[in-house]
Design a protein around this motif. Structure first.
Motif, PDB file in Angstrom:
ATOM      1  N   ARG A 135      24.954 -38.249  57.241  1.00 19.02           N
ATOM      2  CA  ARG A 135      23.679 -37.640  57.618  1.00 19.02           C
ATOM      3  C   ARG A 135      22.502 -38.273  56.880  1.00 19.02           C
ATOM      4  O   ARG A 135      21.387 -38.347  57.414  1.00 19.02           O
ATOM      5  CB  ARG A 135      23.724 -36.132  57.324  1.00 19.02           C
ATOM      6  N   ARG A 136      22.722 -38.751  55.663  1.00 19.10           N
ATOM      7  CA  ARG A 136      21.630 -39.322  54.862  1.00 19.10           C
ATOM      8  C   ARG A 136      21.422 -40.809  55.106  1.00 19.10           C
ATOM      9  O   ARG A 136      20.476 -41.392  54.588  1.00 19.10           O
ATOM     10  CB  ARG A 136      21.920 -39.085  53.379  1.00 19.10           C
ATOM     11  N   ILE A 138      20.906 -44.515  57.255  1.00 17.98           N
ATOM     12  CA  ILE A 138      20.020 -44.981  58.316  1.00 17.98           C
ATOM     13  C   ILE A 138      20.768 -45.154  59.636  1.00 17.98           C
ATOM     14  O   ILE A 138      20.190 -45.023  60.715  1.00 17.98           O
ATOM     15  CB  ILE A 138      19.330 -46.305  57.898  1.00 17.98           C
ATOM     16  N   ARG A 141      20.476 -42.338  62.093  1.00 22.12           N
ATOM     17  CA  ARG A 141      19.122 -42.074  62.595  1.00 22.12           C
ATOM     18  C   ARG A 141      18.738 -42.978  63.758  1.00 22.12           C
ATOM     19  O   ARG A 141      17.705 -42.765  64.389  1.00 22.12           O
ATOM     20  CB  ARG A 141      18.107 -42.237  61.460  1.00 22.12           C
ATOM     21  N   GLY A 148      25.163 -43.692  65.667  1.00 21.42           N
ATOM     22  CA  GLY A 148      23.974 -42.868  65.858  1.00 21.42           C
ATOM     23  C   GLY A 148      24.189 -41.759  66.870  1.00 21.42           C
ATOM     24  O   GLY A 148      23.249 -41.031  67.202  1.00 21.42           O
TER      25      GLY A 148
END
Length: 239
Positions: A135-136, A138, A141, A148
């Motif tokens: 979740r943290r 890249i 995101r 992703g």
């Protein structure tokens, strides 16, 4: 929602996908250095990570959820990949020694039923390794890669979920510190990115991993309680 199996195949044929496979596979190999004589199962799209184990394990099988689709694997050999219902794995109880889940947990719409099935097919003393988008990181995101898609996890969230489903986490790891870019210069330095990330930026890896075993509780002998005996009284009669 699962990524389509063709999109997953195409990703792992790209330069970025090949680097991602190499970095994650290296970490998996550190966690499982020897699977000699063991029965191994991959769930999700695990085939890019299963090949190194085929020469060691007694048996290697890949199951791909129906919502994702399936491709023959290995391509030029006897097929050992099958389509399945993620909540009803077509395997016997306690029949598998190692289970690898990748591109599975974060996309499943039947998360807990699937983990209950993994618990069922896992042998006593067996291990399961969950690989999910961090979740943290890249990678979770940006939707240009399969990492992703779906619901990312932190390491604590994943460990808590496993404990709720009667697994005992035993180790954790992370991988994929390289940015998700097609730049040849960046990709060529993937090893350096991994070394720096493991030392200084562990919480920002692209994927997080938790290895766990199944909990098997011995049921205590039920306490015997005195059995109640019903006593019937004659009904009152009216005159």
């Amino acid at each position: 929602m699962y990524s389509d199996v063709v999109d997953l195949r195409d990703f792992y044929q790209s330069s970025l996908g090949q680097v991602a496979r190499r970095m994650i596979r290296r970490r998996i190999r550190i966690i499982w250095p020897d699977v000699t004589g063991l029965r191994m199962l991959g769930i999700g799209y695990a085939t890019p990570y299963l090949r190194p184990f085929r020469d060691e394990a007694e048996r290697v099988v890949a199951l791909m959820p129906a919502a994702q689709g399936v491709l023959q694997w290995p391509r030029d050999e006897l097929n050992v990949a099958a389509l399945c219902d993620e909540a009803e794995l077509p395997l016997q109880d306690a029949s598998i020694d190692r289970v690898l889940l990748i591109h599975a947990l974060e996309c499943s719409e039947e998360l807990r039923p699937m983990l209950a099935e993994v618990w069922r097919v896992l042998a006593g003393g067996g291990r399961v390794l969950m690989v999910v988008p961090n979740r943290r990181g890249i990678w979770a995101r940006l939707d240009r890669t399969p990492f992703g898609a779906g619901h990312p996890f932190t390491q604590n969230q994943l460990s808590r979920l496993l404990r709720e489903m009667a697994f005992t986490p035993v180790s954790s790891a992370a991988a994929l510190y390289i940015p998700p870019t097609a730049s040849r210069m960046v990709l060529s330095a993937a090893g350096a990115w991994e070394n720096i990330g493991e030392r200084w930026f562990n919480s920002f890896a692209g994927v997080t991993m938790v290895e766990a075993t199944k909990q098997i509780y011995a049921k205590s002998k039920p306490e015997k309680r005195p059995r109640r005996h019903l006593v019937y009284k004659p009904a009152a009669t009216s005159i």
